[in-house]
Design an enzyme around this catalytic site. Structure first.
Site, PDB file in Angstrom:
ATOM      1  N   ARG A  89       0.840  -1.203   0.000  1.00 54.50           N
ATOM      2  CA  ARG A  89       0.000   0.000   0.000  1.00 54.50           C
ATOM      3  C   ARG A  89       0.876   1.255   0.000  1.00 54.50           C
ATOM      4  NH1 ARG A  89      -3.075   1.393  -1.531  1.00 54.50           N
ATOM      5  NH2 ARG A  89      -4.772   2.210  -0.283  1.00 54.50           N
ATOM      6  N   ARG A  91       2.862   3.153  -1.852  1.00 52.82           N
ATOM      7  CA  ARG A  91       2.997   3.137  -3.316  1.00 52.82           C
ATOM      8  C   ARG A  91       4.231   3.831  -3.830  1.00 52.82           C
ATOM      9  NH1 ARG A  91      -2.517   6.047  -3.271  1.00 52.82           N
ATOM     10  NH2 ARG A  91      -1.472   6.684  -1.354  1.00 52.82           N
ATOM     11  N   ARG A 101       2.457 -17.149 -11.257  1.00 55.23           N
ATOM     12  CA  ARG A 101       2.064 -17.620 -12.603  1.00 55.23           C
ATOM     13  C   ARG A 101       3.206 -18.422 -13.195  1.00 55.23           C
ATOM     14  NH1 ARG A 101       0.098 -13.186 -16.661  1.00 55.23           N
ATOM     15  NH2 ARG A 101      -0.924 -14.988 -17.584  1.00 55.23           N
ATOM     16  N   ARG A 219       4.465   1.924  10.210  1.00 54.18           N
ATOM     17  CA  ARG A 219       4.516   0.462  10.388  1.00 54.18           C
ATOM     18  C   ARG A 219       5.380   0.006  11.557  1.00 54.18           C
ATOM     19  NH1 ARG A 219      -0.087  -0.892   7.816  1.00 54.18           N
ATOM     20  NH2 ARG A 219      -0.114  -0.080   5.677  1.00 54.18           N
TER      21      ARG A 219
END
Ligand SMILES: Cc1cc2nc3c(=O)[nH]c(=O)nc-3n(C[C@H](O)[C@H](O)[C@H](O)COP(=O)(O)OP(=O)(O)OC[C@H]3O[C@@H](n4cnc5c(N)ncnc54)[C@H](O)[C@@H]3O)c2cc1C
Length: 300
Positions: A89, A91, A101, A219
């Protein structure tokens, strides 16, 4: 995926949680890079180390933060996916993350230590507080682990490994099979969708010091979720030897500082005049009970 055991002897890495870590792999600039850039604003002149410290403190005190952007850090981070959701978050950073993937997701999942297993806090909707009994704490870990193992077996089965999940996902009779005998497996990008957010991911993450301090302020705060707080604490430990003066100023003017609302400023003025604070006084200044409690907590 990099195993935690691979980084244990590397002084640039700190283990975080049960399988994660924070590592500093590269950086640009130090305290001097900050003051050198700042002096372009103020002209040459002051150049002693003691003056560097004063200049950095001045910059931080007055939120003249762009010189901090002369320093950049590249970290190698490994964390559970639910921590990564919070981490990214922020950014104003660059990152490249492990690809589910392209690659097989790891069989590593986060299980909280017993002392981190607590009930939902009743007064903070975003937190935990209080105690769970010891028997239940072990039960919580067992439920988490069993669920994670089951999910990973489902993942392997969907990838085409029939033996991995035969106890749970291959239990139909030969005449009514769950999956055909020649089931080739499905693509990794689809199979991964059965994995929980406790599964680990890793990334390279680059931030300049200005945005890193914003991240660390939020944080490393006591209210941040424990699992990202320990990651942020490790990141903070890694940068301190490189920018010690900036970190000292960050502690004094950002991390341990507090901002005051208009109402709190008015109340503080009265307090300095010797007024006692009770809830009536709080409402008189336009502070709700919650705001008054926050105010007391910050300055008690
Ligand atoms: C306790 C807590 C609870 C949170 N809860 C939630 C939640 O429930 N849901 C959720 O989605 N997020 C949540 N967040 C994330 C929060 O909303 C911020 O996105 C996150 O803290 C990053 O802050 P930031 O925007 O200052 O940092 P960055 O994204 O790193 O940005 C740094 C600075 O760049 C500028 N900037 C960046 N992007 C933009 C932009 N698009 N437009 C304008 N300026 C920009 C801003 O000045 C910003 O302060 C929570 C954060 C905390 C600390």
């Amino acid at each position: 995926m990099t195993a935690q055991t691979e980084i244990l002897d590397d002084p640039n890495y700190i283990p975080v949680l049960d399988h994660g870590f924070a590592g500093l792999v590269d950086h640009l600039g130090d305290d001097f890079a900050i003051t050198r850039a700042a002096r372009v604003s103020y002209g040459a002149g002051t150049k002693k180390v003691s003056e560097d410290r004063g200049l950095i403190r001045y910059l931080m005190r007055h939120q003249h933060t762009s010189p901090l952007e002369m320093c950049s850090f590249i970290f190698h981070l490994k964390m559970p996916i639910f921590v990564a959701r919070q981490h990214i978050r922020h950014r104003m950073a660059n990152l490249n993350e492990y690809s589910g993937r392209y690659s097989i997701m790891s069989d590593e999942f986060y299980i909280p230590d017993l002392d981190q297993i607590k009930p939902q806090s009743s007064d903070n909707k975003q937190g935990r507080a209080g105690e769970v009994d010891d028997v239940s704490k072990h039960g919580v870990q067992w439920i988490m682990q069993t669920n994670q193992e089951l999910a990973y077996q489902a993942y392997q089965t969907l990838l085409g490994d029939r033996q991995a999940g035969e106890d749970h996902y291959d239990c139909y009779s030969e005449s009514d099979p769950l999956l055909a005998g020649d089931f080739p497996g499905i693509a990794r990008e689809l199979a991964r969708t059965v994995l929980p957010v406790s599964n680990y991911t890793e990334m390279y993450w680059k931030s300049d010091l200005n945005n890193l301090f914003k991240y660390l302020k939020l944080r490393t705060d006591a209210h941040a979720q424990y699992e990202i707080r320990v990651l942020a604490d490790a990141i903070y430990t890694l940068i301190q030897p490189i920018v010690p003066m900036a970190c000292e100023a960050f502690e004094d003017y950002m991390r341990q500082s507090a901002t005051l609302s208009r109402m709190e400023v008015a109340l503080l003025r009265k307090l300095l005049e010797g007024l006692a604070v009770d809830e009536a006084t709080g409402s008189e200044f336009g502070l709700s009970k919650r705001e008054l409690a926050d105010f007391r907590q910050r300055f008690a």
